[in-house]
Design a protein around this motif. Structure first.
Motif, PDB file in Angstrom:
ATOM      1  N   ASP A  71       0.764  -1.072  -0.069  1.00 50.05           N
ATOM      2  CA  ASP A  71      -0.092  -0.054  -0.113  1.00 50.05           C
ATOM      3  C   ASP A  71       0.859   1.303   0.044  1.00 50.05           C
ATOM      4  O   ASP A  71       0.496   2.393  -0.718  1.00 50.05           O
ATOM      5  CB  ASP A  71      -0.829   0.056   1.019  1.00 50.05           C
ATOM      6  CG  ASP A  71      -0.412  -0.424   2.425  1.00 50.05           C
ATOM      7  OD1 ASP A  71       0.922  -0.731   2.542  1.00 50.05           O
ATOM      8  OD2 ASP A  71      -1.164  -0.295   3.570  1.00 50.05           O
ATOM      9  N   ALA A  75       0.440   4.546  -2.604  1.00 49.28           N
ATOM     10  CA  ALA A  75      -0.123   5.580  -2.273  1.00 49.28           C
ATOM     11  C   ALA A  75       0.857   6.831  -2.669  1.00 49.28           C
ATOM     12  O   ALA A  75       0.327   8.068  -2.829  1.00 49.28           O
ATOM     13  CB  ALA A  75      -0.275   5.376  -0.650  1.00 49.28           C
ATOM     14  N   LYS A  94      -1.372   6.747  -8.128  1.00 52.47           N
ATOM     15  CA  LYS A  94      -1.477   7.344  -6.783  1.00 52.47           C
ATOM     16  C   LYS A  94      -3.034   7.890  -6.829  1.00 52.47           C
ATOM     17  O   LYS A  94      -3.887   7.860  -5.906  1.00 52.47           O
ATOM     18  CB  LYS A  94      -0.611   8.481  -6.781  1.00 52.47           C
ATOM     19  CG  LYS A  94      -0.598   9.274  -5.523  1.00 52.47           C
ATOM     20  CD  LYS A  94       0.536  10.393  -5.622  1.00 52.47           C
ATOM     21  CE  LYS A  94       0.232  11.187  -4.414  1.00 52.47           C
ATOM     22  NZ  LYS A  94       1.382  12.188  -4.155  1.00 52.47           N
ATOM     23  N   ASN A  95      -3.573   8.605  -7.784  1.00 52.00           N
ATOM     24  CA  ASN A  95      -4.842   9.109  -7.935  1.00 52.00           C
ATOM     25  C   ASN A  95      -5.970   8.075  -7.657  1.00 52.00           C
ATOM     26  O   ASN A  95      -6.996   8.614  -7.404  1.00 52.00           O
ATOM     27  CB  ASN A  95      -5.089  10.017  -8.986  1.00 52.00           C
ATOM     28  CG  ASN A  95      -5.251   9.118 -10.391  1.00 52.00           C
ATOM     29  OD1 ASN A  95      -5.182   8.268 -10.435  1.00 52.00           O
ATOM     30  ND2 ASN A  95      -5.990  10.236 -11.430  1.00 52.00           N
ATOM     31  N   ILE A  98      -5.761   6.269  -3.788  1.00 55.09           N
ATOM     32  CA  ILE A  98      -6.514   7.017  -2.734  1.00 55.09           C
ATOM     33  C   ILE A  98      -7.530   6.581  -2.059  1.00 55.09           C
ATOM     34  O   ILE A  98      -8.117   6.534  -0.875  1.00 55.09           O
ATOM     35  CB  ILE A  98      -6.606   8.357  -3.265  1.00 55.09           C
ATOM     36  CG1 ILE A  98      -6.916   9.494  -2.149  1.00 55.09           C
ATOM     37  CG2 ILE A  98      -7.707   8.391  -4.099  1.00 55.09           C
ATOM     38  CD1 ILE A  98      -7.169  10.913  -2.669  1.00 55.09           C
ATOM     39  N   ALA A 101      -5.789   5.025   0.611  1.00 55.30           N
ATOM     40  CA  ALA A 101      -5.060   5.823   1.364  1.00 55.30           C
ATOM     41  C   ALA A 101      -5.880   6.939   2.106  1.00 55.30           C
ATOM     42  O   ALA A 101      -5.269   7.669   2.842  1.00 55.30           O
ATOM     43  CB  ALA A 101      -3.957   6.702   0.322  1.00 55.30           C
ATOM     44  N   SER A 102      -7.069   7.267   1.921  1.00 56.57           N
ATOM     45  CA  SER A 102      -7.791   8.148   2.355  1.00 56.57           C
ATOM     46  C   SER A 102      -9.404   7.466   2.695  1.00 56.57           C
ATOM     47  O   SER A 102     -10.098   7.456   1.668  1.00 56.57           O
ATOM     48  CB  SER A 102      -8.094   9.521   1.596  1.00 56.57           C
ATOM     49  OG  SER A 102      -8.987  10.399   2.182  1.00 56.57           O
ATOM     50  N   PHE A 105     -11.753  10.040   1.587  1.00 54.51           N
ATOM     51  CA  PHE A 105     -12.247   9.888   0.132  1.00 54.51           C
ATOM     52  C   PHE A 105     -13.016   8.781  -0.179  1.00 54.51           C
ATOM     53  O   PHE A 105     -14.163   9.042  -0.974  1.00 54.51           O
ATOM     54  CB  PHE A 105     -10.752   9.731  -0.838  1.00 54.51           C
ATOM     55  CG  PHE A 105     -10.928   9.615  -2.093  1.00 54.51           C
ATOM     56  CD1 PHE A 105     -11.388  10.691  -3.110  1.00 54.51           C
ATOM     57  CD2 PHE A 105     -11.101   8.169  -2.564  1.00 54.51           C
ATOM     58  CE1 PHE A 105     -11.626  10.227  -4.306  1.00 54.51           C
ATOM     59  CE2 PHE A 105     -11.425   7.864  -3.970  1.00 54.51           C
ATOM     60  CZ  PHE A 105     -11.759   8.805  -4.819  1.00 54.51           C
ATOM     61  N   SER A 106     -12.684   7.694   0.363  1.00 56.38           N
ATOM     62  CA  SER A 106     -13.510   6.367   0.004  1.00 56.38           C
ATOM     63  C   SER A 106     -14.963   6.531   0.468  1.00 56.38           C
ATOM     64  O   SER A 106     -16.022   6.229  -0.128  1.00 56.38           O
ATOM     65  CB  SER A 106     -13.082   5.219   0.188  1.00 56.38           C
ATOM     66  OG  SER A 106     -12.911   4.777   1.665  1.00 56.38           O
ATOM     67  N   ASP A 145      -7.851   9.002   8.952  1.00 52.91           N
ATOM     68  CA  ASP A 145      -8.227   9.060   7.435  1.00 52.91           C
ATOM     69  C   ASP A 145      -6.972   8.176   6.889  1.00 52.91           C
ATOM     70  O   ASP A 145      -7.384   7.672   5.718  1.00 52.91           O
ATOM     71  CB  ASP A 145      -8.207  10.480   7.004  1.00 52.91           C
ATOM     72  CG  ASP A 145      -8.156  10.744   5.519  1.00 52.91           C
ATOM     73  OD1 ASP A 145      -9.030  10.089   5.039  1.00 52.91           O
ATOM     74  OD2 ASP A 145      -7.248  11.666   4.983  1.00 52.91           O
ATOM     75  N   GLY A 146      -5.756   8.535   7.084  1.00 50.40           N
ATOM     76  CA  GLY A 146      -4.860   7.973   6.087  1.00 50.40           C
ATOM     77  C   GLY A 146      -4.333   6.414   6.328  1.00 50.40           C
ATOM     78  O   GLY A 146      -4.959   5.999   7.198  1.00 50.40           O
ATOM     79  N   ARG A 262     -10.160   8.889 -12.051  1.00 49.82           N
ATOM     80  CA  ARG A 262      -9.192   7.951 -11.183  1.00 49.82           C
ATOM     81  C   ARG A 262      -9.372   6.543 -11.724  1.00 49.82           C
ATOM     82  O   ARG A 262      -9.756   5.692 -10.832  1.00 49.82           O
ATOM     83  CB  ARG A 262      -9.541   8.153  -9.609  1.00 49.82           C
ATOM     84  CG  ARG A 262      -9.437   9.645  -9.372  1.00 49.82           C
ATOM     85  CD  ARG A 262      -9.903   9.647  -7.833  1.00 49.82           C
ATOM     86  NE  ARG A 262      -9.942  10.966  -7.470  1.00 49.82           N
ATOM     87  CZ  ARG A 262      -8.907  11.680  -6.990  1.00 49.82           C
ATOM     88  NH1 ARG A 262      -7.807  10.969  -6.737  1.00 49.82           N
ATOM     89  NH2 ARG A 262      -8.923  12.793  -6.596  1.00 49.82           N
TER      90      ARG A 262
END
Ligand code: AMP
Ligand code: GLY
Length: 424
Positions: A71, A75, A94-95, A98, A101-102, A105-106, A145-146, A262
């Motif tokens: 991961d 990321a 990377k985009n 995410i 990674a966030s 976001f998800s 978040d991360g 993405r």
């Protein structure tokens, strides 16, 4: 074809083992690899995060295809670095990574595209988060978040505990910058199932199901870990659940990512909870799970290189993905004290018992060669002992028998991997 795997854990060993069997693979490199991967690949001592050195090495050796498995490098854009250098690569940019990674976001993606998941709110201010907690009832679910090594989720039974959790994540920065934002989520109950899917950005092919055991101790007690064992398939992933997820989760997520610009190419790992109201997404990961890969990959009938290339090429619609009609169980052998503190550097005995066996394997997670060339423990999770069987009961019996073939000084394992099988 010359192939390179980025990573050095048990998941990467399972991938390397399958790639090395492919008739398409003439030469395999792994960066950094480990003592087990060294049996099937040439290991090179480059960090998974050192994109420049990884790309230079791949160019120097004329590598045709790269697999970025963990991961953190995904990321950080390590797949982008290879792709931008013109090298065919398996793994999302990377985009798209995410989505793992966030968590904010998800969760926003799921809300926008109506992908079933728990209700939530996101906060970047600790006082606001605490005010919101005061309006909720226990238990409370807090998520940094991360990326936080699978440890950034706190389930709190009291308001006091939840407030302390917010402080740990957002003020004390227990998980570093991963805690700049926090997601507070509705608490759900139900069995958990993981479904890993190959995707080329348009087509998505779900693999067979699996289930992880995240807690350190028997009976799901103790701290969360990277995963103490897995079994595949999950008897709880019924045809009805499968149909629901095919309709509401997998394709919808890949299409949502494409609509957001993405494009997701690689493995989309869907962590599901089978709640009384139906399946809900707990989390997405942008890669194979570890130790889910160790039970899913040995059951794959296809040539893994063909499938991974199809993901990179956008031709996954031409692949007929097939799994053996059997079962697999993985028991993690860890260092006693994991995930808090543990000693390493102990000699591992008995690995030769696994040489050239068809129905049981040992995938190395944290091992290395010492100065005398002996294989020693080098991490919290040390080895994944995997066995196949005609069904889950047989696979579990075989896996636990195989754990007895290995010995090292502070060997620790759970004794109830796959116990849920008995309750089906
Ligand atoms: P995650 O990393 O988001 O999968 O969360 C880690 C673990 O926390 C999951 O495997 C679940 O056991 C638990 N968990 C996460 N979210 C929830 C939720 N909304 N309700 C109950 N348990 C959860
Ligand atoms: N075993 C869980 C994960 O890989 O995230």
């Amino acid at each position: 074809m010359k192939i390179m795997i980025v990573g050095g854990g048990g998941r990467e060993h399972a991938i390397a083992w399958a790639v090395a069997k492919s008739p398409k693979c003439d030469k395999l490199y792994a960066a950094p690899g480990n003592a087990g991967i060294a049996e099937v690949a040439e290991c090179v001592d480059i960090s998974v995060m050192d994109a420049d050195s990884l790309v230079s090495f791949a160019k120097e050796k004329d590598v045709d295809f790269v697999i970025v498995a963990p991961d953190d490098p995904l990321a950080a854009g390590v797949a982008d670095a290879f792709l931008d250098a013109g090298i065919k690569t398996f793994g999302p940019r990377k985009n798209a990574a995410i989505i793992e990674a966030s968590k904010a976001f998800s969760k926003d993606l799921m809300k926008k595209y109506d992908i079933p998941s728990a209700a939530y709110e996101t906060f970047s201010d600790a006082d606001e988060a605490i005010k919101y907690l005061e309006t909720l009832e226990a238990p409370y679910v807090l998520k940094a978040d991360g990326l936080a090594l699978g440890k950034g989720v706190l389930i709190c039974q009291t308001l006091e505990e939840a407030k302390d959790g917010i402080k740990e994540i957002m003020i004390d920065k227990k998980f570093g910058d991963a805690g700049n934002k926090v997601v507070i989520e509705e608490f759900m109950t139900g069995r958990e199932v993981s479904v890993l899917c190959f995707s080329d950005g348009k087509t998505i092919l779900p693999m067979t199901s699996a289930q992880d055991h995240k807690r350190a101790g028997d009976g799901d007690t103790g701290l969360n870990t990277g995963g103490m064992g897995t079994f595949s398939p999950s008897p709880f992933y019924t045809d009805e659940v499968k149909e629901f997820c095919e309709k509401n989760v997998y394709q919808r997520t890949i299409d949502a990512m494409a609509a957001e610009g993405r494009e997701f190419k690689g493995v989309l790992f869907c962590g599901l909870m089978l709640t009384p109201k139906g399946p809900r997404v707990l989390e997405f990961n942008a890669r194979f799970g570890d130790p889910e890969a160790q039970v899913v990959i040995p059951r794959l009938k296809n040539d893994i290189v063909e499938v991974m290339e199809a993901c990179a090429d956008g031709t996954l619609d031409k692949i007929d993905l097939q799994f053996e009609d059997n079962a697999a169980v993985c028991v993690m052998l860890a260092s006693d004290g994991y995930p808090v503190s543990y000693k390493k550097g102990f000699e591992i005995k008995g690995l030769d018992n696994f040489k050239d066996k068809d129905d049981y394997y040992v995938f190395h997670s944290g091992t290395k060669f010492d100065e005398d060339g002996k294989i020693v423990t080098n991490g919290g999770r040390v080895l994944g002992v995997v066995a196949l069987g005609n069904d889950l009961l047989e696979a579990r019996k075989n896996a636990y028998q195989a754990t007895e073939l290995i010995d090292f000084d502070n060997k620790y394992m759970r004794h109830d991997i796959g116990k849920a099988i008995d309750e089906q």
